[in-house]
Design an enzyme around this catalytic site. Structure first.
Site, short mmCIF file in Angstrom:
data_model
loop_
_atom_site.label_atom_id
_atom_site.label_comp_id
_atom_site.label_asym_id
_atom_site.label_seq_id
_atom_site.Cartn_x
_atom_site.Cartn_y
_atom_site.Cartn_z
N ASN A 115 3.80 -16.60 19.89
CA ASN A 115 4.09 -16.01 18.58
C ASN A 115 4.79 -17.06 17.74
O ASN A 115 5.62 -17.80 18.29
CB ASN A 115 5.07 -14.84 18.68
CG ASN A 115 4.47 -13.64 19.32
OD1 ASN A 115 3.28 -13.60 19.56
ND2 ASN A 115 5.31 -12.66 19.61
N GLY A 116 4.55 -17.04 16.45
CA GLY A 116 5.26 -17.97 15.58
C GLY A 116 4.29 -18.91 14.91
O GLY A 116 3.07 -18.74 14.98
N TRP A 138 -1.66 -11.36 15.23
CA TRP A 138 -1.79 -11.09 13.80
C TRP A 138 -2.09 -12.45 13.19
O TRP A 138 -1.26 -13.34 13.18
CB TRP A 138 -0.48 -10.52 13.26
CG TRP A 138 -0.55 -10.03 11.85
CD1 TRP A 138 -1.01 -8.82 11.41
CD2 TRP A 138 -0.13 -10.74 10.67
NE1 TRP A 138 -0.90 -8.74 10.05
CE2 TRP A 138 -0.37 -9.89 9.57
CE3 TRP A 138 0.42 -12.00 10.45
CZ2 TRP A 138 -0.08 -10.26 8.26
CZ3 TRP A 138 0.71 -12.37 9.14
CH2 TRP A 138 0.46 -11.51 8.06
N ARG A 150 3.34 -3.07 15.81
CA ARG A 150 3.77 -4.25 15.07
C ARG A 150 2.68 -4.81 14.16
O ARG A 150 2.95 -5.62 13.28
CB ARG A 150 4.19 -5.36 16.05
CG ARG A 150 5.41 -5.00 16.86
CD ARG A 150 5.54 -5.91 18.06
NE ARG A 150 5.95 -7.24 17.71
CZ ARG A 150 7.20 -7.67 17.70
NH1 ARG A 150 8.17 -6.85 18.00
NH2 ARG A 150 7.50 -8.90 17.38
N CYS A 183 2.59 -10.58 15.71
CA CYS A 183 2.16 -10.83 17.09
C CYS A 183 3.18 -10.28 18.10
O CYS A 183 4.37 -10.24 17.83
CB CYS A 183 2.03 -12.32 17.34
SG CYS A 183 0.97 -13.16 16.19
N LYS A 188 4.43 -4.79 11.43
CA LYS A 188 5.70 -4.06 11.33
C LYS A 188 6.87 -5.01 11.14
O LYS A 188 7.72 -4.80 10.29
CB LYS A 188 5.91 -3.21 12.59
CG LYS A 188 7.20 -2.40 12.57
CD LYS A 188 7.17 -1.34 11.49
CE LYS A 188 8.45 -0.54 11.39
NZ LYS A 188 8.50 0.21 10.13
N GLU A 201 9.43 1.81 -4.74
CA GLU A 201 9.21 2.10 -3.32
C GLU A 201 7.98 3.01 -3.15
O GLU A 201 7.17 2.82 -2.23
CB GLU A 201 10.47 2.76 -2.72
CG GLU A 201 10.34 3.26 -1.31
CD GLU A 201 9.94 2.19 -0.28
OE1 GLU A 201 9.93 1.00 -0.61
OE2 GLU A 201 9.60 2.59 0.85
N HIS A 240 5.26 -1.84 -23.20
CA HIS A 240 5.31 -3.27 -23.51
C HIS A 240 4.15 -4.02 -22.85
O HIS A 240 4.24 -5.23 -22.61
CB HIS A 240 6.67 -3.86 -23.11
CG HIS A 240 7.79 -3.25 -23.87
ND1 HIS A 240 8.02 -3.51 -25.19
CD2 HIS A 240 8.73 -2.33 -23.51
CE1 HIS A 240 9.06 -2.81 -25.62
NE2 HIS A 240 9.51 -2.08 -24.62
N LYS A 290 4.68 2.12 -0.95
CA LYS A 290 4.23 3.01 0.13
C LYS A 290 2.76 3.36 -0.08
O LYS A 290 1.96 3.31 0.84
CB LYS A 290 5.09 4.28 0.11
CG LYS A 290 5.41 4.86 1.44
CD LYS A 290 6.60 4.25 2.13
CE LYS A 290 6.58 2.77 2.22
NZ LYS A 290 7.71 2.17 2.84
N GLU A 330 0.37 0.28 0.45
CA GLU A 330 0.25 -0.31 1.79
C GLU A 330 -0.51 0.58 2.75
O GLU A 330 -1.16 0.07 3.67
CB GLU A 330 1.61 -0.72 2.37
CG GLU A 330 2.50 0.38 2.86
CD GLU A 330 3.77 -0.15 3.53
OE1 GLU A 330 3.72 -1.15 4.24
OE2 GLU A 330 4.83 0.49 3.34
O1 M6R Z 1 12.18 -5.21 9.03
P1 M6R Z 1 12.46 -5.43 7.55
O2 M6R Z 1 13.16 -4.29 6.93
O3 M6R Z 1 13.14 -6.73 7.28
O4 M6R Z 1 11.01 -5.52 6.90
C1 M6R Z 1 10.85 -5.83 5.55
C2 M6R Z 1 9.46 -5.49 5.08
O5 M6R Z 1 8.51 -6.23 5.78
C3 M6R Z 1 9.16 -3.99 5.25
O6 M6R Z 1 10.10 -3.20 4.61
C4 M6R Z 1 7.76 -3.68 4.69
O7 M6R Z 1 7.77 -3.84 3.31
C5 M6R Z 1 7.33 -2.27 5.08
N1 M6R Z 1 6.03 -2.31 5.66
C6 M6R Z 1 7.28 -1.33 3.96
O8 M6R Z 1 6.89 -0.07 4.37
#
Ligand code: M6R
Length: 596
Positions: free
Chosen positions: A99-100, A73, A27, A2, A591, A473, A496, A477, A480
């Site tokens: 927010n929160g 969000w 975000r 948010c 974000k 990673e 395994h 990527k 997501e």
């Molecule tokens: O702002 P941060 O690095 O703490 O965020 C952590 C994760 O939310 C962030 O890396 C998330 O996994 C990304 N969307 C990955 O691309």
């Protein structure tokens, strides 16, 4: 997650708010709204979907110079019109954006608001109804607001309007980011300085449990008990051009392209007068005095932490544990005698990491935050900060921040090592060039991706050693942004169990950049190919073989992730494009994840 904006001044508040919300789109959100106040009262406009949808429902004939806005969000209640912010009290006297997460909202509702008919499923509505409840009991608005805040458990950043208090925004913050921006005859609030950078670069940080009475020509900060607080503004060192897409179709592509420059910039920023890469003495001392480092992070930052462990252990001989932040706080391992906690976070606002920081500080331990946003919560609350210097990262999928995190981790480990047998500065320069080579061949990845991933429902990334961590990673990527089910595995572990999932045509992307295990990973590729997999091998110069999909230039083995990760970023990006996905704003994601 948010986002909040607010404006009080002379301009058309609607436009300032909408433009501010557009800057917060990165975000992640699923509905948006604004409320503006003029002599006729408060006018609320909200809509499910994008800011562009909200613009369609905003009545352009309403003229107002005070207002609040929100991108939501969804946490409590589905994303729809009713649950979108702003929310109003029953009489419509009070209007709120929040927010929160309010953890005790059900209890508060039962205790104070049993006869109030709630309009939404949100925890937020309880806050605005409580303010109305206490004001009906005779409290002035500020007192009702402060009293309400004193009852809330959880996190909040709040903007509140009152029809009976002229030209004022009531503001509050606890465990959720919120800034006050200062201008000439106007003031603003924003979750992120970026949202209001077009009107001011002067911002005041708010601390937890502070409230602000914002008017066009004054800002009053108070603690919850009413004590006044004086705090000078700082200048936000952000360049508006850094947050524009320019000619790029997507922020993600722009940010991937920036990676060689990011590595070079970091190297310069961490250079001492003699031209050696180093970190400040106090941080180096804190690391050297620790008997073990505990790296705490989430998502991509956690994956960077796994690489960081290799650096500290192999270069500096310091033992390291890496933990997922959402697990660590609630299942703490037996700690060493003298630990130092290292928080890695692009945004510096990740709530899962912050809950760990709060706990370890209560236990008396020290923390270092490695972040792209100095001044963020994790940075402010830690004892030390190492900045990433990556520039704002707007795409939800983290790319340049990961590369920056690895670079800063390498520099940090190198700086605290008693002896080293390689020249990190030189090797980082070679790695930056290798990243550039990968980027210069992006069309090859586009073609490769069409061949491998355009229609698949799942994919595997495999590697060994450093390549295993990059595989994790790569899988994150890909899933997501393209929504292809993907997993990253240690090559040897496949047989395994997971190898049962390999069928005719299953894409397996294998990384082979580590000489000591290159033959082993090729053996693992043979195992999956024998079961029908469609392999895509990314190798490094010196260990390439005919048939490899791509060979990255040779870089120092420990730094290979800097270049190899770019290959999996590009693969993920093109896979998302082929599937028509919203690359920069993937569904369900935010974000900066500011709720636990
Ligand atoms: O702002 P941060 O690095 O703490 O965020 C952590 C994760 O939310 C962030 O890396 C998330 O996994 C990304 N969307 C990955 O691309």
């Amino acid at each position: 997650m948010c986002g909040i904006v607010g404006y009080i001044g002379q301009l058309d508040a609607k436009e300032v708010l909408l433009k501010g919300l557009e800057k917060l789109e990165y975000r992640g959100y699923d509905s948006a709204g604004i409320a503006v106040r003029n002599a006729d009262g408060i006018h609320v406009f909200k809509e499910k979907g994008r800011i562009a949808d909200l613009r369609q429902v905003v009545d352009s004939s309403v003229v107002a110079s005070t207002g609040i806005g929100h991108t939501r969000w969804a946490t409590h209640g589905v994303p729809n019109y009713v649950n979108a912010h702003p929310h109003q009290s029953t009489s419509a006297r009070f209007t709120i954006v929040h927010n929160g997460v309010i953890e005790n909202y059900h209890l508060l509702q039962e205790e104070y608001l049993p006869h109030v008919e709630m309009q939404s499923d949100t925890d937020t509505e309880v806050i605005v109804q409580l303010v109305e409840h206490f004001s009906n009991e005779g409290m002035a608005t500020e007192e009702a607001f402060r009293h309400t805040l004193s009852l809330l458990e959880g996190s909040y950043a709040i903007g509140l309007l009152d029809t009976q208090t002229d030209d004022t925004i009531f503001v509050a913050k606890k465990n959720s980011p919120l800034l006050v921006g200062v201008g000439a005859e106007f003031n603003v609030i924003a979750s992120d300085a970026m949202a209001m950078l077009s009107v001011t670069d002067q911002f005041i940080e708010l601390h937890d449990k502070e409230i602000v009475i914002a008017k066009a020509d004054s800002i009053q900060i108070k603690k919850l008990d009413g004590t006044k607080v004086e705090r000078a503004p700082y200048t936000a060192e952000l360049d508006l051009s850094d947050i524009e897409k320019g000619t790029y179709p997507h922020y993600m592509l722009k940010e991937m392209d920036e990676q060689p420059a990011v590595v070079r910039r970091i190297t310069q920023q961490y250079e001492d007068a003699a031209g050696n890469v180093t970190i400040s003495e106090d941080i180096a001392t804190a690391i050297k005095e620790a008997d073990r480092l505990y790296i705490i992070a989430a998502g991509t930052s956690y994956h960077a932490g796994l690489i960081g462990k290799q650096y500290f252990e192999k270069i500096a001989k310091i033992p390291v544990e890496v933990h997922i932040s959402s697990e660590f706080g609630y299942n703490m391992p037996l700690l060493s005698k003298n630990p130092l906690f290292v928080f890695i976070s692009q945004s510096g606002e990740t709530a899962d990491s912050r809950q760990v920081l709060v706990k370890i500080k209560e236990m008396g331990y020290k923390a270092l935050t490695i972040t792209n946003v100095p001044g963020s919560t994790l940075s402010r609350e830690a004892n030390y900060t190492l900045p990433l210097y990556a520039g704002p990262e707007i795409a939800v999928a983290s790319t340049k921040a990961y590369v920056a995190q690895i670079t800063v981790l390498a520099i940090t480990a190198y700086a605290v090592a008693e002896a080293t047998d390689f020249d990190l500065k030189k090797e980082l320069s070679i790695a930056a060039n290798a990243i550039q080579t990968v980027i210069d061949h992006k069309e090859e990845f586009q073609a490769l991706t069409e061949q491998f991933l355009a229609t698949t429902r799942n994919a595997f990334f495999i590697g060994r050693g450093m390549d295993y961590f990059v595989s994790m990673e790569g899988a994150l990527k890909l899933k997501e942004i393209s929504y292809i089910q993907a997993e990253g595995f240690a090559g040897g572990e496949l047989k395994h169990g997971t190898i049962a999932l390999i069928e005719d045509g299953t894409p397996v992307i294998a990384l082979a950049t580590q000489k000591d295990v290159a033959l082993n990973i090729r053996g693992n590729v043979k195992e999956v190919v024998a079961r029908g997999a469609n392999p895509c091998i990314i190798s490094m110069e010196g260990m390439e073989e005919a048939g490899d999909a791509f060979t990255i230039p040779h870089v120092y083995p420990l730094l290979a992730p800097l270049a190899s990760v770019v290959t999996v970023q590009l693969i993920s990006y093109y896979a998302a494009l082929y599937r028509g996905c919203d690359v920069d704003k993937p569904r369900n994601l935010a974000k900066s994840v500011t709720v636990e």
